[in-house]
Enzyme design. Structure first.
Site, PDB file in Angstrom:
ATOM      1  N   LEU A  97     -13.892  20.207  11.853  1.00  0.00           N
ATOM      2  CA  LEU A  97     -12.652  19.271  11.163  1.00  0.00           C
ATOM      3  C   LEU A  97     -13.227  18.615   9.810  1.00  0.00           C
ATOM      4  O   LEU A  97     -12.322  18.470   8.891  1.00  0.00           O
ATOM      5  CB  LEU A  97     -12.315  18.186  12.142  1.00  0.00           C
ATOM      6  CG  LEU A  97     -11.716  18.711  13.340  1.00  0.00           C
ATOM      7  CD1 LEU A  97     -11.157  17.276  13.982  1.00  0.00           C
ATOM      8  CD2 LEU A  97     -10.228  19.473  13.138  1.00  0.00           C
ATOM      9  N   HIS A 138     -22.421  22.367  18.832  1.00  0.00           N
ATOM     10  CA  HIS A 138     -21.785  21.965  17.837  1.00  0.00           C
ATOM     11  C   HIS A 138     -21.731  20.563  17.218  1.00  0.00           C
ATOM     12  O   HIS A 138     -22.268  20.164  16.411  1.00  0.00           O
ATOM     13  CB  HIS A 138     -20.489  22.634  17.351  1.00  0.00           C
ATOM     14  CG  HIS A 138     -19.733  22.450  16.056  1.00  0.00           C
ATOM     15  ND1 HIS A 138     -19.306  23.437  15.327  1.00  0.00           N
ATOM     16  CD2 HIS A 138     -19.282  21.270  15.647  1.00  0.00           C
ATOM     17  CE1 HIS A 138     -18.776  22.840  14.381  1.00  0.00           C
ATOM     18  NE2 HIS A 138     -18.828  21.539  14.540  1.00  0.00           N
ATOM     19  N   GLU A 139     -21.398  19.913  18.459  1.00  0.00           N
ATOM     20  CA  GLU A 139     -20.914  18.455  18.289  1.00  0.00           C
ATOM     21  C   GLU A 139     -22.337  17.637  18.294  1.00  0.00           C
ATOM     22  O   GLU A 139     -22.418  16.736  17.599  1.00  0.00           O
ATOM     23  CB  GLU A 139     -20.384  17.765  19.418  1.00  0.00           C
ATOM     24  CG  GLU A 139     -18.700  18.482  19.517  1.00  0.00           C
ATOM     25  CD  GLU A 139     -18.004  18.332  17.975  1.00  0.00           C
ATOM     26  OE1 GLU A 139     -18.386  17.484  17.398  1.00  0.00           O
ATOM     27  OE2 GLU A 139     -17.125  19.335  17.954  1.00  0.00           O
ATOM     28  N   HIS A 142     -23.968  17.542  14.868  1.00  0.00           N
ATOM     29  CA  HIS A 142     -23.578  16.372  14.175  1.00  0.00           C
ATOM     30  C   HIS A 142     -24.215  14.787  14.271  1.00  0.00           C
ATOM     31  O   HIS A 142     -24.534  14.505  13.281  1.00  0.00           O
ATOM     32  CB  HIS A 142     -21.890  16.168  14.389  1.00  0.00           C
ATOM     33  CG  HIS A 142     -21.051  17.020  13.730  1.00  0.00           C
ATOM     34  ND1 HIS A 142     -20.737  17.124  12.217  1.00  0.00           N
ATOM     35  CD2 HIS A 142     -19.967  17.875  14.281  1.00  0.00           C
ATOM     36  CE1 HIS A 142     -19.893  18.139  12.291  1.00  0.00           C
ATOM     37  NE2 HIS A 142     -19.270  18.291  13.335  1.00  0.00           N
TER      38      HIS A 142
HETATM   39 NI    NI Z   1     -17.896  19.809  13.610  1.00  0.00          NI
END
Ligand code: NI
Length: 183
Positions: A97, A138-139, A142
């Site tokens: 996103l 993936h998260e 972050h």
């Molecule tokens: Ni992402």
């Protein structure tokens, strides 16, 4: 409440996020707003830095996306710690996103073992495979200030450069609200 999503070029996405502490104001309300924000943008995962908070928390909902007989999950991961990554690496065309209009193939190992607290601060240690493991990795990235474009070859990044610059300037039109870096 739906938060605007931070995008590539925002320094909050490059910080190593800090642990969530007991002083965190209205943790449950924050988590609920994160879920609203994620569903509003059709995401399957969202990390706190993507809504401007450099804290170690991410959510995911893979209940409608898992295949191969695996069950997806809808969960909150607080102060997570990846204990082990294992299995063969496989490629998936990933999106984020915070990187609107970009999708690229990313290699990640199959399985992840993770320790975390849920929204009631109960501790868990679990192992995931498949798409859910992919989203977790993936998260989790972050929270370490890593974005999937970091894994691309220098050539691919050069090809993407103008797109990345456009995102930094807010010259993208996703169907969800973004926070333009520096504004
Ligand atoms: Ni992402």
């Amino acid at each position: 409440m739906i938060y605007p999503v931070t995008v590539f070029g925002d320094p909050v996405l490059r910080k190593k996020a800090e642990p969530v502490t007991k002083d965190f104001q209205d943790l449950k309300g924050f988590i609920q707003n994160m879920f609203e924000t994620m569903y509003n943008s059709d995401g399957v995962g969202l990390a706190a830095p993507q809504v401007g908070q450099a804290v170690r928390l991410f959510i995911l909902d893979t209940t409608t996306t898992e295949e191969d007989g695996l069950t997806g999950i809808k969960k909150t991961f607080i102060n997570p710690e990846i204990i082990e990554k294992s299995g063969d690496e496989w490629v998936l065309n990933e999106g984020c996103l915070s990187l609107p209009e970009i999708r690229e193939d990313v290699l990640r190992p199959e399985t992840v073992k993770i320790k975390y607290l849920d929204e009631d601060l109960n501790p868990y240690e679990e192992t995931y495979s498949g798409f859910t493991s992919r989203v977790i990795q993936h998260e989790y990235d972050h929270l370490e200030g890593i974005m999937f474009v970091d894994y691309l070859t220098p050539l691919k990044r050069r090809i993407l450069k103008s797109k990345l610059t456009a995102i930094t300037k807010g010259k993208v039109l996703p169907k969800y609200r973004i926070k333009i870096p520096g504004k």
